[in-house]
Design a protein around this motif. Sequence first.
Motif, PDB file in Angstrom:
ATOM      1  N   PHE A   1      42.507  15.382  78.723  1.00  0.00           N
ATOM      2  CA  PHE A   1      43.563  15.118  77.748  1.00  0.00           C
ATOM      3  C   PHE A   1      44.457  16.346  77.560  1.00  0.00           C
ATOM      4  O   PHE A   1      43.996  17.475  77.637  1.00  0.00           O
ATOM      5  CB  PHE A   1      42.961  14.759  76.378  1.00  0.00           C
ATOM      6  CG  PHE A   1      42.043  13.579  76.399  1.00  0.00           C
ATOM      7  CD1 PHE A   1      42.538  12.308  76.225  1.00  0.00           C
ATOM      8  CD2 PHE A   1      40.684  13.743  76.594  1.00  0.00           C
ATOM      9  CE1 PHE A   1      41.692  11.203  76.229  1.00  0.00           C
ATOM     10  CE2 PHE A   1      39.820  12.663  76.599  1.00  0.00           C
ATOM     11  CZ  PHE A   1      40.330  11.382  76.418  1.00  0.00           C
ATOM     12  N   GLY A   2      45.740  16.077  77.275  1.00  0.00           N
ATOM     13  CA  GLY A   2      46.644  17.133  76.876  1.00  0.00           C
ATOM     14  C   GLY A   2      46.304  17.592  75.469  1.00  0.00           C
ATOM     15  O   GLY A   2      45.554  16.937  74.746  1.00  0.00           O
ATOM     16  N   THR A   3      46.878  18.719  75.069  1.00  0.00           N
ATOM     17  CA  THR A   3      46.539  19.288  73.762  1.00  0.00           C
ATOM     18  C   THR A   3      47.249  18.591  72.612  1.00  0.00           C
ATOM     19  O   THR A   3      46.788  18.641  71.475  1.00  0.00           O
ATOM     20  CB  THR A   3      46.905  20.782  73.728  1.00  0.00           C
ATOM     21  OG1 THR A   3      48.288  20.914  74.078  1.00  0.00           O
ATOM     22  CG2 THR A   3      46.048  21.570  74.709  1.00  0.00           C
ATOM     23  N   THR A   4      48.364  17.932  72.885  1.00  0.00           N
ATOM     24  CA  THR A   4      49.128  17.284  71.829  1.00  0.00           C
ATOM     25  C   THR A   4      49.869  16.102  72.417  1.00  0.00           C
ATOM     26  O   THR A   4      49.889  15.906  73.636  1.00  0.00           O
ATOM     27  CB  THR A   4      50.117  18.274  71.181  1.00  0.00           C
ATOM     28  OG1 THR A   4      50.741  17.641  70.053  1.00  0.00           O
ATOM     29  CG2 THR A   4      51.202  18.686  72.167  1.00  0.00           C
ATOM     30  N   SER A   5      50.475  15.288  71.572  1.00  0.00           N
ATOM     31  CA  SER A   5      51.215  14.137  72.073  1.00  0.00           C
ATOM     32  C   SER A   5      52.325  14.607  73.007  1.00  0.00           C
ATOM     33  O   SER A   5      52.924  15.666  72.798  1.00  0.00           O
ATOM     34  CB  SER A   5      51.810  13.336  70.915  1.00  0.00           C
ATOM     35  OG  SER A   5      52.785  14.095  70.232  1.00  0.00           O
ATOM     36  N   LEU A   6      52.600  13.807  74.020  1.00  0.00           N
ATOM     37  CA  LEU A   6      53.585  14.197  75.031  1.00  0.00           C
ATOM     38  C   LEU A   6      54.947  14.453  74.403  1.00  0.00           C
ATOM     39  O   LEU A   6      55.624  15.433  74.746  1.00  0.00           O
ATOM     40  CB  LEU A   6      53.684  13.102  76.098  1.00  0.00           C
ATOM     41  CG  LEU A   6      54.581  13.393  77.302  1.00  0.00           C
ATOM     42  CD1 LEU A   6      54.148  14.674  78.014  1.00  0.00           C
ATOM     43  CD2 LEU A   6      54.574  12.221  78.268  1.00  0.00           C
ATOM     44  N   THR A   7      55.346  13.602  73.457  1.00  0.00           N
ATOM     45  CA  THR A   7      56.662  13.784  72.833  1.00  0.00           C
ATOM     46  C   THR A   7      56.682  14.950  71.852  1.00  0.00           C
ATOM     47  O   THR A   7      57.740  15.315  71.340  1.00  0.00           O
ATOM     48  CB  THR A   7      57.085  12.501  72.093  1.00  0.00           C
ATOM     49  OG1 THR A   7      56.043  12.106  71.191  1.00  0.00           O
ATOM     50  CG2 THR A   7      57.346  11.371  73.080  1.00  0.00           C
ATOM     51  N   GLY A   8      55.498  15.552  71.583  1.00  0.00           N
ATOM     52  CA  GLY A   8      55.442  16.707  70.704  1.00  0.00           C
ATOM     53  C   GLY A   8      55.360  18.016  71.463  1.00  0.00           C
ATOM     54  O   GLY A   8      55.276  19.085  70.857  1.00  0.00           O
ATOM     55  N   THR A   9      55.395  17.974  72.796  1.00  0.00           N
ATOM     56  CA  THR A   9      55.325  19.186  73.608  1.00  0.00           C
ATOM     57  C   THR A   9      56.713  19.805  73.767  1.00  0.00           C
ATOM     58  O   THR A   9      57.735  19.157  73.520  1.00  0.00           O
ATOM     59  CB  THR A   9      54.760  18.871  75.004  1.00  0.00           C
ATOM     60  OG1 THR A   9      55.627  17.931  75.673  1.00  0.00           O
ATOM     61  CG2 THR A   9      53.363  18.271  74.900  1.00  0.00           C
ATOM     62  N   ALA A  10      56.708  21.049  74.230  1.00  0.00           N
ATOM     63  CA  ALA A  10      57.979  21.746  74.441  1.00  0.00           C
ATOM     64  C   ALA A  10      58.812  21.053  75.513  1.00  0.00           C
ATOM     65  O   ALA A  10      60.044  21.030  75.445  1.00  0.00           O
ATOM     66  CB  ALA A  10      57.708  23.201  74.838  1.00  0.00           C
ATOM     67  N   GLY A  11      58.148  20.469  76.510  1.00  0.00           N
ATOM     68  CA  GLY A  11      58.864  19.814  77.598  1.00  0.00           C
ATOM     69  C   GLY A  11      59.588  18.561  77.173  1.00  0.00           C
ATOM     70  O   GLY A  11      60.617  18.200  77.749  1.00  0.00           O
ATOM     71  N   PHE A  12      59.051  17.871  76.159  1.00  0.00           N
ATOM     72  CA  PHE A  12      59.634  16.603  75.732  1.00  0.00           C
ATOM     73  C   PHE A  12      60.207  16.684  74.326  1.00  0.00           C
ATOM     74  O   PHE A  12      60.113  15.735  73.558  1.00  0.00           O
ATOM     75  CB  PHE A  12      58.591  15.488  75.816  1.00  0.00           C
ATOM     76  CG  PHE A  12      58.530  14.838  77.173  1.00  0.00           C
ATOM     77  CD1 PHE A  12      59.227  13.676  77.438  1.00  0.00           C
ATOM     78  CD2 PHE A  12      57.784  15.413  78.191  1.00  0.00           C
ATOM     79  CE1 PHE A  12      59.170  13.075  78.688  1.00  0.00           C
ATOM     80  CE2 PHE A  12      57.721  14.831  79.445  1.00  0.00           C
ATOM     81  CZ  PHE A  12      58.418  13.654  79.699  1.00  0.00           C
TER      82      PHE A  12
END
Length: 463
Positions: A195-206
């Motif tokens: 799993f990623g560390t946080t929701s995808l839309t909450g990452t710096a990339g998104f």
Amino acid sequence: MTSLLTNISAMTALTTLKGINAQLDITSNRVSTGQRVSAAADNAAYWSIATAVRTDNASLGAVKDSLGLGSSSVDTAYNGLNSVISDLQNLRAKLQTALQPGTDRSKVQTEITAIQNKMKATADSSVSNSKNWLSVDSAPTNPGYQATEQVVAGFSRGVGGALAFSTINVDVNGIKLYDVNATSVNTPATAGQVFGTTSLTGTAGFTGGTANFSGTNEVKFALTLGDGSTATITLNNTTLSSAVANLAAVTTTEFLDAINNQIAADTTVTPLAGKVRASLDTSGRLTFQTTATGAGTNAQITIQNATATGGYTLIDVGFGTGTAGTDARTGSGSAAGTTAGRGILDTIDGLTSFAVSTIDISGLAGTAGDTALKAIITQVDRALAKVTDAGTKLGANKTQIDGQMSFVDTLMKANDRTVGTLVDADIEEESTKLKALQTQQQLAIQALSIANSSGETILTLFR
């Protein structure tokens, strides 16, 4: 000659009357039924489509009923959990009171016993639709128990006509408070997951919900299974150029599709294709999960950063942007097995010799008693956290069910409008037409009467 003309006039009047009567029958039927297509003979195509939509609406009505029953069960269990949460808070307060010097712990135990009895009564009475999700019997010999209750939430009709049903799953095994089964229950084999560390839309990339790959931004990491299957996933403006609509605003769906397409296209010696898939978990985190389950190497997956392509800069999508080859994350599946078949409040978790439902502090004394009491307070606090988490799960289920009920209701209304467009008659228009046809019918009858009597009138001239 006169007789022939008379007969022709009568036949013409009769034909006209028959035509008017036929139209009158059709219009009368439309006015009485409110439909211009009430049988296949009226319009075979429209009748067929309307019949199929009506059938779907009947199924949607059953789905709506199922959601209503599911909502009632979730509400009942949620209200029970809320009551138990209040009781646990009260129980913890009583235990903390018992820590005070000089407190008669046997008297405090009397109050604790009353709280324990109330929690058990609450769980036992949380019954809806003959189901109780808080006080259960998970023994394999009990056919009525389901670790995961499924609420039918919708259905879809495939191209070939096959029906597929969607469900909302309620994790009864995760929210149960009491369980009569004191032995164990079977647990299924699980897949390897990372799993990623946080929701995808909450990452710096998104940031903002989409990712910008129009410049030098890049996502690059290596996926490896325990059996040696491996693939390097590279997402940048080159690899995504033909896969997304707008490189400056790549959606999460496009992003996931691009990852899975690269996995499927892997043609290495030991390809990763078909063995792992990217998706978003319930928290919106980027997740990689093996298709295989169990404790074998096929269900073990590792993800780690790879070196950025020349000129590109790595962006974080939940797995960091650290040094290539380091900070590896591994997830392994587990084999099928058994687990204790107890609930949150009747499980002895090893912290103490009690379950929350059997706590007894009346015999605790001295320093050892104080230490044991502190451990019991910690145990109750942990149970409170678990019950709160169970309430959160039910709250999410409730939100999902209510949203689906609203959608199904809207869909049924849309289907009704579709059927109406196809088969409903314009009553005002048909009523006006009916009056006109009735008038024409009366005139046609008079015309026929005149035509039939004109021959007799001519005959009288020859007498």
